[in-house]
Enzyme design. Sequence first.
Site, PDB file in Angstrom:
ATOM      1  N   ASN A   8     -17.406  48.697   5.288  1.00 34.38           N
ATOM      2  CA  ASN A   8     -18.159  49.409   5.174  1.00 34.38           C
ATOM      3  C   ASN A   8     -17.772  50.623   4.643  1.00 34.38           C
ATOM      4  OD1 ASN A   8     -20.097  51.350   5.016  1.00 34.38           O
ATOM      5  ND2 ASN A   8     -19.883  52.315   7.519  1.00 34.38           N
ATOM      6  N   LYS A  10     -18.401  52.884   2.616  1.00 30.97           N
ATOM      7  CA  LYS A  10     -18.539  54.350   2.878  1.00 30.97           C
ATOM      8  C   LYS A  10     -18.502  54.725   1.484  1.00 30.97           C
ATOM      9  CE  LYS A  10     -17.339  54.710   7.857  1.00 30.97           C
ATOM     10  NZ  LYS A  10     -17.304  55.386   8.984  1.00 30.97           N
ATOM     11  N   HIS A  86     -26.649  54.264  10.458  1.00 31.94           N
ATOM     12  CA  HIS A  86     -24.599  55.032  10.511  1.00 31.94           C
ATOM     13  C   HIS A  86     -25.682  56.210  11.616  1.00 31.94           C
ATOM     14  CE1 HIS A  86     -20.671  55.986  10.606  1.00 31.94           C
ATOM     15  NE2 HIS A  86     -20.710  54.177  10.263  1.00 31.94           N
ATOM     16  N   GLU A  88     -23.467  58.254  10.681  1.00 25.61           N
ATOM     17  CA  GLU A  88     -22.797  59.646   9.509  1.00 25.61           C
ATOM     18  C   GLU A  88     -23.975  59.848   8.401  1.00 25.61           C
ATOM     19  OE1 GLU A  88     -19.647  57.261   7.606  1.00 25.61           O
ATOM     20  OE2 GLU A  88     -18.564  57.968   9.111  1.00 25.61           O
ATOM     21  N   GLU A 162     -21.321  51.521  17.823  1.00 27.05           N
ATOM     22  CA  GLU A 162     -20.519  52.400  17.139  1.00 27.05           C
ATOM     23  C   GLU A 162     -20.298  54.155  18.169  1.00 27.05           C
ATOM     24  OE1 GLU A 162     -19.331  51.361  13.411  1.00 27.05           O
ATOM     25  OE2 GLU A 162     -21.168  52.882  12.758  1.00 27.05           O
ATOM     26  N   GLY A 168     -13.681  57.019  12.610  1.00 23.43           N
ATOM     27  CA  GLY A 168     -12.678  57.625  11.856  1.00 23.43           C
ATOM     28  C   GLY A 168     -12.058  58.371  12.659  1.00 23.43           C
ATOM     29  N   SER A 204     -13.135  52.573  14.949  1.00 22.00           N
ATOM     30  CA  SER A 204     -11.586  52.677  15.174  1.00 22.00           C
ATOM     31  C   SER A 204     -10.907  51.710  15.011  1.00 22.00           C
ATOM     32  CB  SER A 204     -10.996  53.663  15.510  1.00 22.00           C
ATOM     33  OG  SER A 204     -10.919  55.058  15.385  1.00 22.00           O
TER      34      SER A 204
HETATM   35  P1  PGA Z   1     -13.788  53.222  11.473  1.00 21.91           P
HETATM   36  O1  PGA Z   1     -15.644  53.634  10.527  1.00 21.91           O
HETATM   37  O2  PGA Z   1     -13.720  52.247  11.663  1.00 21.91           O
HETATM   38  O3  PGA Z   1     -13.725  54.346   9.881  1.00 21.91           O
HETATM   39  O4  PGA Z   1     -14.374  54.036  12.634  1.00 21.91           O
HETATM   40  C1  PGA Z   1     -16.380  52.842  11.667  1.00 21.91           C
HETATM   41  C2  PGA Z   1     -17.733  53.242  10.369  1.00 21.91           C
HETATM   42  O5  PGA Z   1     -18.252  54.105  10.470  1.00 21.91           O
HETATM   43  O6  PGA Z   1     -18.513  52.132  10.592  1.00 21.91           O
END
Ligand code: PGA
Length: 245
Positions: A8, A10, A86, A88, A162, A168, A204
């Site tokens: 992903n 982003k 997601h 976000e 998640e 993140g 992460s």
């Molecule tokens: P990350 O993001 O691996 O940077 O924690 C995962 C995601 O948001 O899908």
Amino acid sequence: MSKLTIANWKMNPRMVREAVRLARASDARGVVIAPPFPFLPAVGRTVNSAALGAQDVFWESEGAYTGGVSPAMLKALGVRYVIVGHSERRAHLGETDDMVAKKVAAALRTGLTPVLCVGEPLTVRRKGLTAAKRFVAHQLRADLRGVRSLVVSRRLLVIAYEPVWAIGTGRSATPKDASAMAQFIKKLSVVSCQLSVKVLYGGSVDARNVGAFLAEPAIDGALVGGASLKPREFKKMISIAEGYN
Ligand code: PGA
């Protein structure tokens, strides 16, 4: 069940040139690359083995929906997977379970595989695993509401667990907790839909910890954000995942 690694990206990278370079380094079987919309055609032309994913989709097939991208438009570009719900998007764009449910159903109807993201925030996790399970169960029920009435059995549904606090932050869930949640999600989703379900862990995940997650039989792969933008690290992750296939 073979393990799936989803990159992903982003809202990265900045330029299509960099996207192509990154795609070339990430091109392997069992990998899905989800770049920003404008890079889909170039990434699609670049990869041979990896599948193409999108990071969002709108639920209608055409009409006055400024900024919307339909499932059929994605499919025509060679997209096979689409990330939906997601955290976000839920946080920054106010995406509700209602909207997520429509997106999941629209993707399935069009023959795209949804990658439905669910996971509890820190305030809930602090109350313990049982509270987290309750939160995720509620999300799943709401987000899969539209699926029951669809005649789309034999299709694949991917669910990414998640936890919001792990995205993140460099602070992942433990493989044991992620596995318990994956088993729980599988049990719940089998009850609420007729699809075959893969459950991934995200939050992460990097080259150091991916092996421990994939070693869990209940975890069918990883949804990777930050680490998927680092070609050397992501290559290492792909080769670790290949060891489980
Ligand atoms: P990350 O993001 O691996 O940077 O924690 C995962 C995601 O948001 O899908």
